[in-house]
Design a protein around this motif. Sequence first.
Motif, PDB file in Angstrom:
ATOM      1  N   PRO A 135      -6.665  -1.625  -6.351  1.00 46.83           N
ATOM      2  CA  PRO A 135      -6.946  -1.347  -4.947  1.00 46.83           C
ATOM      3  C   PRO A 135      -5.812  -1.858  -4.053  1.00 46.83           C
ATOM      4  O   PRO A 135      -5.331  -2.976  -4.212  1.00 46.83           O
ATOM      5  N   MET A 136      -5.397  -1.007  -3.112  1.00 42.13           N
ATOM      6  CA  MET A 136      -4.278  -1.356  -2.241  1.00 42.13           C
ATOM      7  C   MET A 136      -4.543  -0.897  -0.817  1.00 42.13           C
ATOM      8  O   MET A 136      -5.234   0.095  -0.587  1.00 42.13           O
ATOM      9  N   LEU A 137      -3.970  -1.621   0.146  1.00 47.23           N
ATOM     10  CA  LEU A 137      -3.914  -1.176   1.535  1.00 47.23           C
ATOM     11  C   LEU A 137      -2.490  -0.676   1.745  1.00 47.23           C
ATOM     12  O   LEU A 137      -1.528  -1.418   1.559  1.00 47.23           O
ATOM     13  N   VAL A 138      -2.355   0.596   2.098  1.00 52.47           N
ATOM     14  CA  VAL A 138      -1.035   1.214   2.195  1.00 52.47           C
ATOM     15  C   VAL A 138      -0.755   1.630   3.638  1.00 52.47           C
ATOM     16  O   VAL A 138      -1.561   2.323   4.259  1.00 52.47           O
ATOM     17  N   HIS A 139       0.391   1.178   4.168  1.00 53.53           N
ATOM     18  CA  HIS A 139       0.863   1.602   5.482  1.00 53.53           C
ATOM     19  C   HIS A 139       2.008   2.579   5.259  1.00 53.53           C
ATOM     20  O   HIS A 139       3.001   2.236   4.604  1.00 53.53           O
ATOM     21  N   ILE A 140       1.864   3.795   5.786  1.00 55.70           N
ATOM     22  CA  ILE A 140       2.854   4.845   5.568  1.00 55.70           C
ATOM     23  C   ILE A 140       3.524   5.160   6.898  1.00 55.70           C
ATOM     24  O   ILE A 140       2.904   5.717   7.808  1.00 55.70           O
ATOM     25  N   ALA A 141       4.797   4.795   7.016  1.00 60.70           N
ATOM     26  CA  ALA A 141       5.539   5.037   8.247  1.00 60.70           C
ATOM     27  C   ALA A 141       5.861   6.516   8.382  1.00 60.70           C
ATOM     28  O   ALA A 141       5.940   7.243   7.383  1.00 60.70           O
ATOM     29  N   PRO A 142       6.045   7.006   9.606  1.00 62.49           N
ATOM     30  CA  PRO A 142       6.382   8.426   9.780  1.00 62.49           C
ATOM     31  C   PRO A 142       7.799   8.723   9.309  1.00 62.49           C
ATOM     32  O   PRO A 142       8.633   7.823   9.157  1.00 62.49           O
ATOM     33  N   GLY A 143       8.054  10.002   9.076  1.00 58.12           N
ATOM     34  CA  GLY A 143       9.398  10.409   8.685  1.00 58.12           C
ATOM     35  C   GLY A 143       9.671  10.180   7.218  1.00 58.12           C
ATOM     36  O   GLY A 143       8.767  10.041   6.404  1.00 58.12           O
ATOM     37  N   GLY A 144      10.949  10.108   6.902  1.00 55.29           N
ATOM     38  CA  GLY A 144      11.332   9.957   5.505  1.00 55.29           C
ATOM     39  C   GLY A 144      11.354  11.308   4.810  1.00 55.29           C
ATOM     40  O   GLY A 144      11.000  12.340   5.381  1.00 55.29           O
ATOM     41  N   ARG A 145      11.771  11.288   3.569  1.00 56.01           N
ATOM     42  CA  ARG A 145      11.834  12.523   2.789  1.00 56.01           C
ATOM     43  C   ARG A 145      10.542  12.744   2.021  1.00 56.01           C
ATOM     44  O   ARG A 145       9.942  11.797   1.538  1.00 56.01           O
ATOM     45  N   ARG A 146      10.157  13.985   1.895  1.00 54.91           N
ATOM     46  CA  ARG A 146       8.979  14.316   1.105  1.00 54.91           C
ATOM     47  C   ARG A 146       9.322  14.199  -0.365  1.00 54.91           C
ATOM     48  O   ARG A 146      10.355  14.695  -0.818  1.00 54.91           O
ATOM     49  N   GLU A 147       8.459  13.551  -1.122  1.00 59.34           N
ATOM     50  CA  GLU A 147       8.667  13.424  -2.560  1.00 59.34           C
ATOM     51  C   GLU A 147       8.221  14.705  -3.259  1.00 59.34           C
ATOM     52  O   GLU A 147       7.433  15.485  -2.726  1.00 59.34           O
ATOM     53  N   ASN A 148       8.737  14.914  -4.467  1.00 59.73           N
ATOM     54  CA  ASN A 148       8.248  16.015  -5.284  1.00 59.73           C
ATOM     55  C   ASN A 148       6.834  15.714  -5.753  1.00 59.73           C
ATOM     56  O   ASN A 148       6.482  14.554  -5.995  1.00 59.73           O
ATOM     57  N   ALA A 149       6.001  16.749  -5.851  1.00 60.33           N
ATOM     58  CA  ALA A 149       4.662  16.561  -6.410  1.00 60.33           C
ATOM     59  C   ALA A 149       4.787  16.021  -7.824  1.00 60.33           C
ATOM     60  O   ALA A 149       5.683  16.410  -8.576  1.00 60.33           O
ATOM     61  N   TYR A 150       3.887  15.122  -8.172  1.00 54.09           N
ATOM     62  CA  TYR A 150       4.035  14.371  -9.423  1.00 54.09           C
ATOM     63  C   TYR A 150       2.671  14.105 -10.031  1.00 54.09           C
ATOM     64  O   TYR A 150       1.712  13.774  -9.332  1.00 54.09           O
ATOM     65  N   GLY A 151       2.558  14.270 -11.337  1.00 56.31           N
ATOM     66  CA  GLY A 151       1.330  13.950 -12.046  1.00 56.31           C
ATOM     67  C   GLY A 151       1.535  12.781 -12.978  1.00 56.31           C
ATOM     68  O   GLY A 151       2.632  12.570 -13.490  1.00 56.31           O
ATOM     69  N   HIS A 152       0.501  12.002 -13.183  1.00 58.63           N
ATOM     70  CA  HIS A 152       0.573  10.832 -14.069  1.00 58.63           C
ATOM     71  C   HIS A 152      -0.824  10.553 -14.603  1.00 58.63           C
ATOM     72  O   HIS A 152      -1.805  11.161 -14.172  1.00 58.63           O
ATOM     73  N   SER A 153      -0.921   9.659 -15.541  1.00 52.24           N
ATOM     74  CA  SER A 153      -2.225   9.364 -16.125  1.00 52.24           C
ATOM     75  C   SER A 153      -3.108   8.607 -15.135  1.00 52.24           C
ATOM     76  O   SER A 153      -2.624   7.962 -14.216  1.00 52.24           O
ATOM     77  N   GLY A 154      -4.422   8.709 -15.325  1.00 54.73           N
ATOM     78  CA  GLY A 154      -5.356   7.932 -14.515  1.00 54.73           C
ATOM     79  C   GLY A 154      -6.052   8.732 -13.430  1.00 54.73           C
ATOM     80  O   GLY A 154      -6.076   9.969 -13.446  1.00 54.73           O
ATOM     81  N   GLU A 155      -6.625   8.008 -12.467  1.00 52.56           N
ATOM     82  CA  GLU A 155      -7.292   8.594 -11.312  1.00 52.56           C
ATOM     83  C   GLU A 155      -6.735   7.979 -10.044  1.00 52.56           C
ATOM     84  O   GLU A 155      -6.146   6.908 -10.062  1.00 52.56           O
ATOM     85  N   GLU A 156      -6.951   8.678  -8.918  1.00 55.85           N
ATOM     86  CA  GLU A 156      -6.433   8.212  -7.634  1.00 55.85           C
ATOM     87  C   GLU A 156      -7.439   8.522  -6.534  1.00 55.85           C
ATOM     88  O   GLU A 156      -8.018   9.609  -6.495  1.00 55.85           O
ATOM     89  N   PHE A 157      -7.645   7.547  -5.643  1.00 51.53           N
ATOM     90  CA  PHE A 157      -8.544   7.703  -4.503  1.00 51.53           C
ATOM     91  C   PHE A 157      -7.822   7.197  -3.267  1.00 51.53           C
ATOM     92  O   PHE A 157      -7.146   6.161  -3.305  1.00 51.53           O
ATOM     93  N   ALA A 158      -7.938   7.933  -2.152  1.00 52.92           N
ATOM     94  CA  ALA A 158      -7.333   7.502  -0.892  1.00 52.92           C
ATOM     95  C   ALA A 158      -8.316   7.746   0.247  1.00 52.92           C
ATOM     96  O   ALA A 158      -8.898   8.835   0.347  1.00 52.92           O
ATOM     97  N   TYR A 159      -8.482   6.739   1.102  1.00 54.17           N
ATOM     98  CA  TYR A 159      -9.369   6.813   2.263  1.00 54.17           C
ATOM     99  C   TYR A 159      -8.554   6.456   3.498  1.00 54.17           C
ATOM    100  O   TYR A 159      -7.962   5.374   3.566  1.00 54.17           O
ATOM    101  N   VAL A 160      -8.494   7.362   4.468  1.00 54.61           N
ATOM    102  CA  VAL A 160      -7.677   7.139   5.658  1.00 54.61           C
ATOM    103  C   VAL A 160      -8.433   6.280   6.671  1.00 54.61           C
ATOM    104  O   VAL A 160      -9.536   6.625   7.105  1.00 54.61           O
ATOM    105  N   ILE A 161      -7.822   5.152   7.034  1.00 52.44           N
ATOM    106  CA  ILE A 161      -8.406   4.265   8.044  1.00 52.44           C
ATOM    107  C   ILE A 161      -7.930   4.646   9.437  1.00 52.44           C
ATOM    108  O   ILE A 161      -8.709   4.716  10.387  1.00 52.44           O
TER     109      ILE A 161
END
Length: 211
Positions: A135-161
């Motif tokens: 579990p992580m709290l992630v702060h995402i600043a605006p701008g920057g370069r878009r990453e390539n779509a990427y797949g990896h093992s496991g599961e992922e959940f994101a909730y926007v605060i």
Amino acid sequence: MNSQPPSEQAGPGGPAEESTPAGVVGARIRRYRKERGLTLRGLASRAGLSIGFLSQVERGISSIGLTALGSVAKALDHSVADFFDSGTSSPDSAATPLPRHFTLTRAETVTTQYVSGQQTYRMLSDRGPELVLEPMLVHIAPGGRRENAYGHSGEEFAYVISGELLYEVEGVEHRLCPGDSVHLRSSVPHQLYNDTDSVTTVVSVVTPRLF
């Protein structure tokens, strides 16, 4: 998409400067890769990433998400923490061994934090030897370069605060606003991007643990 792989040379911008978070990560990927005698193509193949993207990361042009960095770390036989300055993390280490079945993190606890490009990751729990969620709290600043779509093992959940987030899953973009969430099997190609002019804050939970 470029038909020719980028050169092993850093290019006009030179090698990644370790004066920025993205530069620290990129320079260490390059160093560890060279120590193992791997080309960009070889590392990209092992990590499941594109050569062009890894080249940009090594030069500090693009940032890399923690899950993609986890694949790079595994390919280079390093831990994810090895790619960050020691000053970017402030673990509240205790001499008492952790219980195997739970952890308890108080609001005042100083937790580990990592910065990679536009994203700042704050770990929300201590290490538990038998626990698999990250579990992580992630702060995402605006701008920057878009990453390539990427797949990896496991599961992922994101909730926007707060703020907004573009979350691409299998080539389809979904705009997430406060209160929205996404939960997916991480093997599906995905990527996220903040296209607004303010910081977006997200609670993210991934498996397996990265640290």
